[in-house]
Design an enzyme around this catalytic site. Structure first.
Site, PDB file in Angstrom:
ATOM      1  N   GLU A 156     -98.274 -70.255 -16.793  1.00 29.58           N
ATOM      2  CA  GLU A 156     -98.759 -70.511 -15.428  1.00 29.58           C
ATOM      3  C   GLU A 156    -100.283 -70.378 -15.376  1.00 29.58           C
ATOM      4  O   GLU A 156    -100.963 -71.170 -14.735  1.00 29.58           O
ATOM      5  CB  GLU A 156     -98.104 -69.510 -14.476  1.00 29.58           C
ATOM      6  CG  GLU A 156     -98.483 -69.709 -13.021  1.00 29.58           C
ATOM      7  CD  GLU A 156     -97.638 -68.860 -12.085  1.00 29.58           C
ATOM      8  OE1 GLU A 156     -96.927 -67.960 -12.556  1.00 29.58           O
ATOM      9  OE2 GLU A 156     -97.686 -69.119 -10.858  1.00 29.58           O
ATOM     10  N   ASP A 191    -103.417 -68.315  -3.730  1.00 34.42           N
ATOM     11  CA  ASP A 191    -102.778 -67.417  -2.785  1.00 34.42           C
ATOM     12  C   ASP A 191    -103.509 -66.099  -2.501  1.00 34.42           C
ATOM     13  O   ASP A 191    -103.682 -65.729  -1.359  1.00 34.42           O
ATOM     14  CB  ASP A 191    -101.364 -67.087  -3.274  1.00 34.42           C
ATOM     15  CG  ASP A 191    -100.529 -68.334  -3.553  1.00 34.42           C
ATOM     16  OD1 ASP A 191    -101.058 -69.451  -3.468  1.00 34.42           O
ATOM     17  OD2 ASP A 191     -99.331 -68.183  -3.849  1.00 34.42           O
TER      18      ASP A 191
HETATM   19  C1  GLC Z   1     -98.290 -70.308  -6.488  1.00 30.92           C
HETATM   20  C2  GLC Z   1     -99.689 -70.847  -6.632  1.00 30.92           C
HETATM   21  C3  GLC Z   1     -99.771 -72.216  -6.011  1.00 30.92           C
HETATM   22  C4  GLC Z   1     -98.737 -73.121  -6.633  1.00 30.92           C
HETATM   23  C5  GLC Z   1     -97.334 -72.504  -6.614  1.00 30.92           C
HETATM   24  C6  GLC Z   1     -96.341 -73.271  -7.449  1.00 30.92           C
HETATM   25  O1  GLC Z   1     -97.941 -70.104  -5.174  1.00 30.92           O
HETATM   26  O2  GLC Z   1    -100.623 -69.967  -6.071  1.00 30.92           O
HETATM   27  O3  GLC Z   1    -101.050 -72.756  -6.166  1.00 30.92           O
HETATM   28  O4  GLC Z   1     -98.709 -74.334  -5.994  1.00 30.92           O
HETATM   29  O5  GLC Z   1     -97.386 -71.194  -7.114  1.00 30.92           O
HETATM   30  O6  GLC Z   1     -96.783 -73.401  -8.769  1.00 30.92           O
END
Ligand code: GLC
Length: 421
Positions: free
Chosen positions: A391, A161
């Site tokens: 994460e 992102d």
């Molecule tokens: C965030 C991450 C993305 C992922 C999402 C759910 O937006 O940047 O890559 O898919 O979280 O984990």
């Protein structure tokens, strides 16, 4: 509970009945590329759950073949932007943009590893035409000129992102929004691990523009204020095309197999041309500014995963990895610590991500570089052992960042153990 049981327990706890949320509260729906990794993780111990994950994601697939980045199977108020902001018109509420297409790779793996052969054949036969429709969508909607590289129209489509690779292009995106911004993420996790407020204004500005296009691909292509051939997304699609070609040989026609093979070849050639000698990495291309994005990120290793690097490029990537390794405790940081924009804990601006490590390690292994592949996988296992299924991980300390009990980190843990077993 032993370690393998802990990872399985995370998937079970995040299972919402046929699909797995990335983590409770912070991400309460089904995410596209998360689900592909999660399906492979489920595949190591519960093949039924793995196929359900895949099928739930297909339930969100649009008639034109696009697979959205979020499928809102059930309402939840802990996430912004929800379905009302996207305003899409599919049978199931979804977002209007996509995410890296790991799915064909996941389906191929489930098919090849499935113990119940009849079921694996039946499930794959039903997935194949949907995957083909999806890859055709990528080509049509996101590479209309046939360059061999597909474009993302929103940073969220890259799955990375707030990567610093998008900074320059994002600085040209206006910060005003029609949609009021009501962030929920910063109430769930440490705000210093998350994208900044100004990033969100630009994220939502782009959503506003694309929604005003009625989510029609041609008009989105014409109006998008950001258009980037992301080196990671392109590599993932090129690899997925090769995996789909294997499925086509069994479940498709010779003409389809030839079509897929041709796309994979064109993508690999286009990827190879994205080499940046000064960086010792591959790089994305800003299609609006018409220039390569010379920012060092872990995405720059990804063409290895698509077999798109020449032996000389692969060797140079190895040297770059070794240079990065001297600066961190855990490979592979999303940006290296000696780069001025490095932030050890802020999301895609420094932290290590298990799924990215999995793909880069696979890439080095495919290039015949087992020692570097093993080092990356060992570092991933080390970070998980130290900090649990977070994460992401701080590359300098190995501490966990963002949300805890994360599905895709658990899935990669299971895949790592599967590889050893
Ligand atoms: C965030 C991450 C993305 C992922 C999402 C759910 O937006 O940047 O890559 O898919 O979280 O984990």
């Amino acid at each position: 509970m032993n370690d393998i049981e802990k990872a399985r327990a995370i998937l079970r706890a995040n299972d919402r009945g046929g699909y797995t949320v990335p983590t409770d509260r912070l991400y309460p729906f089904q995410w596209n590329w998360d689900s592909a990794f999660v399906a492979m993780g489920w595949g190591t111990f519960d093949e039924d759950a793995a196929w359900r994950e895949v099928e739930s994601l297909f339930a969100g697939q649009w008639d034109d073949g696009m697979i959205p980045h979020i499928v809102f199977h059930a309402p939840a108020d802990s996430y912004f932007p929800g379905p009302e902001v996207w305003g899409t018109r599919h049978r199931v509420p979804t977002s209007g943009i996509t995410q890296p297409p790991v799915l064909a790779t996941a389906v191929r793996r489930l098919w090849e590893k499935g113990n119940d052969r009849a079921r694996a054949d039946a499930k794959t036969a039903s997935a194949y035409p949907k995957l083909l429709a999806n890859h055709r969508w990528w080509r049509r909607a996101r590479d209309p000129q046939g360059s061999g590289l597909v474009a993302i129209l929103h940073p969220w489509e890259s799955g990375m992102d707030n990567s610093p690779a998008w900074d320059d292009a994002m600085s040209r995106v206006p910060t005003d929004t029609v949609t009021p911004i009501v962030r929920r993420d910063t109430g769930h996790v440490d705000p210093s691990h998350r994208p900044r407020q100004i990033d969100y204004q630009r994220f939502i500005h782009i959503v506003d523009v694309l929604r005003a296009c009625g989510w029609a691909p041609a008009s989105m292509w014409a109006k998008a204020p950001l258009k980037i051939a992301d080196i990671a997304t392109c590599s993932i699609l090129a690899r997925a095309e090769s995996d789909l070609a294997v499925l086509a040989a069994r479940f498709g026609t010779p003409a389809e197999a030839a079509e897929i093979g041709e796309r994979a070849r064109a993508m690999r050639a286009a990827l190879s041309a994205c080499w940046r000698p000064g960086l010792g990495l591959f790089a994305s291309v800003d299609l609006i500014a018409e220039r390569p994005i010379d920012v060092p990120t872990s995405a720059g290793f990804m063409p290895l995963y698509a077999d798109a690097a020449t032996p000389a490029q692969a060797a140079a990537l190895g040297a770059t990895l070794d240079r990065w390794a001297k600066m961190v405790r855990v490979l592979v940081p999303s940006t290296p610590p000696d780069w001025p924009g490095f932030e050890a804990r802020r999301y895609w601006r420094g932290p290590v991500w298990a799924v990215v490590n999995w793909m880069i390690a696979d890439g080095f292994a495919r290039a015949g570089d087992a020692p570097r592949a093993d080092r990356i996988l060992a570092d991933t296992a080390k970070a998980i052992a130290q900090s649990g299924h977070s994460e992401n991980f701080d590359p300098l300390e190995g501490s966990g960042g963002g949300g805890g009990t994360f599905s895709w980190t658990a899935a990669i843990d299971l895949l790592l153990r599967d590889r050893v077993a």
